[in-house]
Design a protein around this motif. Structure first.
Motif, mmCIF file in Angstrom:
data_model
loop_
_atom_site.group_PDB
_atom_site.id
_atom_site.type_symbol
_atom_site.label_atom_id
_atom_site.label_comp_id
_atom_site.label_asym_id
_atom_site.label_seq_id
_atom_site.Cartn_x
_atom_site.Cartn_y
_atom_site.Cartn_z
ATOM 1 N N LYS A 925 0.896 -1.410 0.057
ATOM 2 C CA LYS A 925 0.105 -0.212 0.014
ATOM 3 C C LYS A 925 1.054 1.236 0.001
ATOM 4 C CE LYS A 925 -3.974 -2.181 2.103
ATOM 5 N NZ LYS A 925 -5.007 -1.945 3.292
ATOM 6 N N LYS A 926 1.959 1.134 0.575
ATOM 7 C CA LYS A 926 2.834 2.246 0.858
ATOM 8 C C LYS A 926 3.471 2.621 -0.858
ATOM 9 C CE LYS A 926 4.197 1.574 5.576
ATOM 10 N NZ LYS A 926 5.326 1.337 6.643
ATOM 11 N N SER A 927 3.635 1.507 -1.385
ATOM 12 C CA SER A 927 4.405 2.012 -2.410
ATOM 13 C C SER A 927 3.255 2.086 -3.762
ATOM 14 C CB SER A 927 5.154 0.470 -3.110
ATOM 15 O OG SER A 927 5.687 0.648 -4.342
ATOM 16 N N HIS A 928 3.447 3.162 -4.698
ATOM 17 C CA HIS A 928 2.551 3.479 -5.428
ATOM 18 C C HIS A 928 2.714 2.592 -6.962
ATOM 19 C CE1 HIS A 928 -0.311 5.669 -8.164
ATOM 20 N NE2 HIS A 928 0.716 5.849 -9.004
ATOM 21 N N PHE A 929 1.756 1.918 -7.240
ATOM 22 C CA PHE A 929 1.954 1.105 -8.455
ATOM 23 C C PHE A 929 2.005 2.000 -9.657
ATOM 24 C CE2 PHE A 929 0.009 -0.726 -12.153
ATOM 25 C CZ PHE A 929 0.765 -1.728 -12.707
ATOM 26 N N ASN A 930 3.099 1.813 -10.568
ATOM 27 C CA ASN A 930 3.114 2.608 -11.704
ATOM 28 C C ASN A 930 3.266 1.808 -12.997
ATOM 29 O OD1 ASN A 930 3.506 5.078 -13.293
ATOM 30 N ND2 ASN A 930 5.809 5.341 -12.705
ATOM 31 N N ALA A 931 2.683 2.061 -14.070
ATOM 32 C CA ALA A 931 2.924 1.293 -15.282
ATOM 33 C C ALA A 931 2.514 2.016 -16.493
ATOM 34 C CB ALA A 931 2.021 -0.064 -15.150
ATOM 35 N N LYS A 932 3.505 1.916 -17.327
ATOM 36 C CA LYS A 932 3.307 2.795 -18.602
ATOM 37 C C LYS A 932 3.172 1.915 -19.742
ATOM 38 C CE LYS A 932 6.735 4.598 -20.585
ATOM 39 N NZ LYS A 932 7.963 5.484 -20.863
ATOM 40 N N MET A 933 1.952 1.929 -20.405
ATOM 41 C CA MET A 933 1.743 1.250 -21.897
ATOM 42 C C MET A 933 1.920 2.132 -22.974
ATOM 43 S SD MET A 933 -1.682 -0.842 -22.587
ATOM 44 C CE MET A 933 -2.932 0.165 -22.953
ATOM 45 N N ILE A 934 2.995 1.484 -23.874
ATOM 46 C CA ILE A 934 3.218 1.878 -25.307
ATOM 47 C C ILE A 934 2.663 1.131 -26.365
ATOM 48 C CG2 ILE A 934 4.961 2.627 -26.742
ATOM 49 C CD1 ILE A 934 6.896 2.791 -24.396
ATOM 50 N N VAL A 935 1.852 1.685 -27.185
ATOM 51 C CA VAL A 935 0.871 0.959 -28.403
ATOM 52 C C VAL A 935 1.559 1.527 -29.590
ATOM 53 C CG1 VAL A 935 -1.200 0.264 -28.980
ATOM 54 C CG2 VAL A 935 -0.594 0.787 -26.783
ATOM 55 N N LYS A 936 2.064 0.614 -30.643
ATOM 56 C CA LYS A 936 2.252 0.973 -31.703
ATOM 57 C C LYS A 936 1.390 0.308 -32.724
ATOM 58 C CE LYS A 936 7.325 1.341 -30.568
ATOM 59 N NZ LYS A 936 8.613 0.704 -30.714
ATOM 60 N N PHE A 937 0.898 1.219 -33.818
ATOM 61 C CA PHE A 937 -0.030 0.497 -34.687
ATOM 62 C C PHE A 937 0.614 0.586 -36.259
ATOM 63 C CE2 PHE A 937 -2.355 2.711 -31.641
ATOM 64 C CZ PHE A 937 -3.479 1.653 -31.299
ATOM 65 N N VAL A 938 0.125 -0.500 -36.701
ATOM 66 C CA VAL A 938 0.528 -0.514 -38.390
ATOM 67 C C VAL A 938 -0.766 -0.929 -39.258
ATOM 68 C CG1 VAL A 938 1.861 -1.771 -40.011
ATOM 69 C CG2 VAL A 938 2.912 -1.352 -37.899
ATOM 70 N N ALA A 939 -0.960 -0.277 -40.156
ATOM 71 C CA ALA A 939 -1.968 -0.714 -41.095
ATOM 72 C C ALA A 939 -1.499 -1.293 -42.465
ATOM 73 C CB ALA A 939 -2.908 0.405 -41.536
ATOM 74 N N ARG A 940 -1.699 -2.614 -42.882
ATOM 75 C CA ARG A 940 -1.145 -3.195 -43.963
ATOM 76 C C ARG A 940 -2.085 -3.507 -45.014
ATOM 77 N NH1 ARG A 940 2.215 -8.773 -43.412
ATOM 78 N NH2 ARG A 940 0.608 -8.979 -41.565
ATOM 79 N N LEU A 941 -1.844 -3.103 -46.153
ATOM 80 C CA LEU A 941 -2.678 -3.348 -47.601
ATOM 81 C C LEU A 941 -2.406 -4.791 -47.864
ATOM 82 C CD1 LEU A 941 -1.915 0.052 -49.208
ATOM 83 C CD2 LEU A 941 -3.968 -0.719 -47.565
ATOM 84 N N PRO A 942 -3.348 -5.453 -48.734
ATOM 85 C CA PRO A 942 -3.126 -6.729 -49.182
ATOM 86 C C PRO A 942 -1.758 -7.025 -50.185
ATOM 87 C CG PRO A 942 -5.241 -5.775 -49.581
ATOM 88 C CD PRO A 942 -4.469 -4.622 -49.202
ATOM 89 N N ASN A 943 -1.331 -5.969 -50.569
ATOM 90 C CA ASN A 943 0.088 -5.872 -51.386
ATOM 91 C C ASN A 943 0.991 -5.927 -50.526
ATOM 92 O OD1 ASN A 943 0.162 -3.335 -51.064
ATOM 93 N ND2 ASN A 943 0.030 -2.733 -52.900
ATOM 94 N N LYS A 944 1.002 -6.098 -49.181
ATOM 95 C CA LYS A 944 1.880 -5.685 -48.140
ATOM 96 C C LYS A 944 2.609 -4.435 -47.819
ATOM 97 C CE LYS A 944 1.576 -10.580 -47.832
ATOM 98 N NZ LYS A 944 0.501 -11.103 -46.870
ATOM 99 N N GLU A 945 2.203 -3.605 -48.431
ATOM 100 C CA GLU A 945 2.392 -2.157 -48.307
ATOM 101 C C GLU A 945 1.681 -1.611 -47.117
ATOM 102 O OE1 GLU A 945 2.542 0.200 -51.661
ATOM 103 O OE2 GLU A 945 3.968 -1.056 -52.894
#
Length: 977
Positions: A925-945
């Motif tokens: 309880k004395k220790s504050h929980f601290n967490a960071k989330m990093i999210v990376k996105f990719v959109a890929r077309l059918p021709n792999k681009e």
């Protein structure tokens, strides 16, 4: 209690040091593994707390967090031996997430994929990260090769020696002493068995039911053959997918430049060419990168150009191992796909190859298991470009200098030369000519007489997809002879009105002459099963009294001059497909009135449809009414109550230009599961569709007059609205019915959709997500089973909620807590007991592509949860935005600017939240929980681009809490420019 153990620890130093000296020696990596392991932490706690150690076992995380800065200074977090040749991607994350759980029994994880896709590299990286958490570990590399060289007994003894950490030799591996068995069962082990090619070998190594191993042990098995894993009780089977473009470029750059990005000069475009060639295959990326390192731009250009004609031998050597394990029939199937059938429908390929005597059903299955081919959502057979190149190279080796000596031909210049100059031989089994690659085609009268073994012949228009695009000069003899060995003939866009006097080969199973100019084609072939003549504008008659009893498919739609159809269909099973839509036919062919249980039937809207019996067809597709002076709406209203529609499950309207509205009595179709509209002039859908109790899929595409979509039934799981330029309003997402299932809702290129409708879509997605979360918290197993038993699972993103629509105004920032003006976001996880998950949004810039058969965009995200004590958890996810009307293929992919994707993923959210909740519970309880989330996105077309993601954000979802004030509870922040 005072920590007197700190003074006593000096007396215990040997107890801690000796295992390091004995087991690690001077090996820094193994030493680091040891001091990061649970066993080392147990010894530290025992030394500090002595007899009270058990009380303080829960303090291990606190001690780790205290040591994190020390480890960082000592660079102990950077111990990856493969850091210069390995990129963590979604494949790694999936396996990593499985190993973070604590199984009560032995767990076996199968890792499967094509050669060079990175199975061994991923397994090695996983082993390096997790081996310190186990009492014993063993990485058996190249099991296939080692067992072949030295035998199974050698492999088995090597495994025992590693696990028991002493020299052991057993002459009979199937008989193990009770002492050894007991010792093994008391050890928690991590084992990697790399490149296993036999299920028997796997059983012998692990024992029946994994009875050699202790509770909590993990076994990772890598293989090219999925059958190895399905033949025994493997707990999880994970297919290693191709790397996305971003990670491919990173891996290539590491090997070519020793940095994660290409330098900002001419090498950027050259690097893109190299990545495009590799198509996400890590082996090819590494080989190419290493080969091109330190070479000039001219050398790069020359090498990449050379690859088009001479593929890399090192890559092909690895890929060919899977081919060499095939039997003769499977090799023939593989080579036919590589040189002839790639991209064709699975059912069609199996039918033709079965007629060739290749037992294609089981053969295709084995090629799938060995990751040599894939099956797309449209049920088409695809093959990685590198594997196709390997197959074509094998054929070229048959006769390197004389193309006529090869079994299969596909090079346009070589094919034209052979047909014009009588250079054929009895070696030739298939000819595929892309007609877009030639202007003139001369066929000698003797061209095919020297090819008695020719099975497959195609003059194909690879860019057709709806019309003939080639205008070739064709020179045919009057007495053309085709060998009886032929099973398949395809001639797209045949330019003449009649055929020369051809004696059709007796063993043909399919004739395909689409978009041709013939007026009369066919007078019956004894073994014909499939006839395709769609798009033949001059075709007037399709009749035969000499019909094949095997004929089950006739595709003759879009033939505007077809006045006569009399082809008796004698086939009596449930595989019949009959397509006669978009023709001027007025009467139903008498030969079909007694048929039942057709898979597909298409015909113009007609009052004669009422003559068809109940259970006539599972799917019915209707085109515009034959006689335009009639009222299409009135005619449809009169026939919908008839028996033929009572049990229909899929109803589609294609090119119904005279249909301006859908009759209200559509609600009578109580069995309807899927409803589709393509190029109709309907202005709005009737409100009565909400009374269709089984309707799960609604698709509307290219309906330019559509303005309004009403409330739809709560059973809907997939809504796809595509290129409806006049659509302004949708009430379909404002229903007050509880939304207790996931779903996909797409409004693509509907650029006039008003802001109120966009807000409604947004609110519904959030409400649906919250309802879904609460449902899975209470009835998770029940819901999961219900979803996975869904017969239309191919259109559902399991456990996901996905909405894709054009963005209006700045409404996004009103609904999300954090957002970023780029393709990634970093955010603090809010500490809250009622936080139950999160959903994402991302904004996709416009995307253009070439003509494609599958209209999909694959969105991928990688989540990194970083805790206050330095631990990092990696979770990957993906979602597919798929659209299309099932009417035709070959559309241009074209996404107008600024579409937003709202995305909730049950599994991704669950993994992150379980970690957060678990760490919060263990934090003092004395220790504050601290967490960071990093999210990376990719959109890929059918021709792999990749398409550009210009913005993204996250919304936290809370249970039992009004979220209206959540925007004020936490400050928003824009990250990036």
């Amino acid at each position: 209690m005072r920590y007197s153990g700190f003074h006593e620890i000096r007396g215990c130093r040997a107890d801690i040091r000796n295992p390091i000296r004995k087991g690690c020696g001077s090996d820094r990596i193994r030493w680091i593994r040891w001091i990061r392991s649970d066993q080392f932490m147990d010894r530290i706690i025992s030394a500090i707390f002595g007899s009270d150690a058990d009380i303080y076992r829960g303090s291990a995380d606190t001690i780790r967090s205290m040591n994190a800065p020390i480890w960082k200074k000592l660079n102990l977090d950077n111990t990856n031996e493969t850091e210069n040749s390995f990129v963590k991607d979604q494949n790694y994350a999936h396996i990593e997430s499985l190993l973070r759980t604590q199984p009560k029994e032995v767990q076996v994880i199968g890792v499967w994929g094509m050669g060079g896709i990175g199975k061994t590299t991923i397994a090695a990286a996983i082993f390096e990260e997790f081996s310190p958490k186990y009492e014993v570990n063993c990485f058996l590399a190249n099991v296939r090769e080692e067992s072949s060289k030295h035998g199974f007994k050698y492999i088995f003894n090597k495994l025992l020696c590693e696990l028991l950490q002493e020299d052991i030799h057993i002459d009979t591996p199937t008989i193990i002493s009770s002492n050894i068995m007991s010792r093994l069962r008391h050890k928690k082990a991590l084992i990697v068995l790399d490149d296993v090619n036999s299920s028997d070998l796997l059983d012998n190594l692990l024992g029946v039911g994994n009875d050699y191993l202790g509770v909590g042990s993990r076994v990772i098995v890598t293989t090219r053959d999925r059958h190895v894993l399905t033949c025994r009780a493997v707990d999880q089977i994970l297919e290693v997918k191709e790397m996305n473009y971003h990670n491919s470029l990173k891996l290539f750059s590491l090997n070519a430049f020793n940095q994660i990005h290409p330098p900002e000069n001419g090498f950027q475009e050259l690097s893109k060419r190299a990545v495009a060639y590799a198509k996400g295959n890590p082996l090819a990326l590494k080989v190419l990168g290493s080969f091109l390192r330190s070479k000039s731009e001219d050398d790069w250009d020359s090498a990449l150009t050379k690859l088009k004609g001479t593929p890399d031998a090192n890559v092909h050597k690895v890929l060919r191992l899977s081919f060499d394990e095939l039997d003769d029939a499977e090799k023939n199937i593989f080579l036919d796909i590589a040189c002839f059938f790639k991209g064709e429908e699975k059912y069609k390929v199996i039918m033709i190859l079965n007629a060739c005597g290749f037992h294609a059903n089981i053969g295709i299955r084995n090629l799938l298991d060995k990751a040599l081919i894939t099956i797309t959502k449209m049920k088409r057979i695809q093959m990685h470009d590198l594997i196709q190149e390997m197959g074509q190279e094998i054929v070229c080796e048959e006769s390197a200098k004389i193309p006529g000596g090869q079994s299969r031909l596909w090079n346009p210049d070589e094919v034209c030369d052979i047909l014009k100059n009588d250079k054929g031989t009895d070696a030739i089994e298939s000819i595929f000519l892309d007609m877009t690659q030639t202007t003139d085609l001369y066929i000698s009268s003797n061209a095919f007489r020297k090819m008695p073994n020719l099975r497959l012949l195609a003059f194909a228009d690879s860019t057709g997809h709806g019309e003939r695009r080639t205008n070739n000069n064709l020179y045919l003899p009057t007495n053309l002879e085709l060998p009886n060995s032929l099973r398949y003939i395809q001639w797209d866009g045949y330019p003449l009105k009649s055929l020369p006097s051809i004696g059709w080969p007796k063993n043909l199973v399919e004739i395909s002459m689409t978009y041709s100019n013939v007026e009369k084609l066919w007078d019956g072939v004894q073994k014909l099963e499939f006839l395709a003549v769609y798009g033949c504008k001059e075709l007037k008659s399709l009749c035969s009294s000499n019909c094949s009893p095997s004929l089950h498919t006739v595709v003759a739609y879009d033939c505007p001059n077809l006045q006569e159809f009399s082809v008796p269909i004698l086939h009596q099973d449930s595989k019949i497909h009959l397509h006669l839509r978009s023709t001027p036919l007025k009467e139903l062919p008498p030969s079909i009135l007694q048929l039942k249980h057709l898979v597909n039937f298409s015909f113009p809207i007609s009052k004669n449809l009422a003559k068809l019996p109940a259970n006539f067809a599972n799917q019915i597709m209707l085109s515009d009414i034959s006689e335009h002076e009639q009222d299409a709406v009135f005619t449809l209203h009169s026939v919908l109550p008839s028996p033929v529609f009572k049990h229909v499950k899929l109803l589609k309207f294609d090119n119904c230009h005279s249909l301006t509205e859908l009759p209200d009595n559509i609600s009578l179709l109580s069995s309807l599961v899927k409803l589709s509209f393509h190029k109709t002039n309907v202005i709005g859908l009737p409100e009565s569709i909400k009374f269709l109790p089984q309707l799960k899929v609604l698709k509307v595409c290219h309906c330019e007059m559509l303005q309004f979509i009403p409330v739809f039934p709560p059973s809907i799981e997939c809504l796809q609205v595509w290129d409806c330029k006049s659509l302004k309003t949708t009430l379909s997402l404002e229903s007050e019915t509880p939304k207790q299932h996931a779903g996909t809702f797409i409004f693509l290129d509907c650029m006039n959709l008003d802001e109120n409708s966009c807000n409604a879509i947004m609110k519904d997605a959030i409400a649906r997500t919250k309802c879904w979360m609460e449902t899975i918290l209470t009835t998770e197993s029940e819901v999961s089973e219900e979803q996975r038993d869904n017969e239309d699972h191919n259109v559902i993103n399991f456990g996901k909620i996905c909405c894709f629509f054009p963005i209006r105004g700045s409404i996004l920032q009103e609904f999300f807590h954090d957002y970023s003006a780029q393709a990634s976001i970093s955010t603090q996880v809010p500490p809250s007991y009622n936080l139950c998950g999160f959903m994402f949004y991302l904004v996709l810039s416009e995307a253009h592509s070439c003509i494609i058969d599958e209209l999909v965009i694959n969105f991928e995200c990688e989540c990194y949860l970083e805790t206050s004590w330095g631990e990092s958890i990696h979770v990957a996810s993906s979602v597919v935005v798929e659209w299309g009307c099932d009417m035709t293929i070959g559309y241009h992919l074209n996404v107008m600017p600024d579409h937003v994707l709202l995305w909730y993923d049950e599994e991704c959210s669950k993994q992150i939240m379980e970690t957060v909740k678990g760490r919060e519970a263990n934090t003092e309880k004395k220790s504050h929980f601290n967490a960071k989330m990093i999210v990376k996105f990719v959109a890929r077309l059918p021709n792999k681009e990749e398409a550009m993601v210009k913005e993204c954000g996250i919304r936290w979802i809370y249970s039992n809490l009004e979220e209206g004030s959540s925007r004020e509870q936490r400050s928003k922040r824009i990250i990036g420019s």
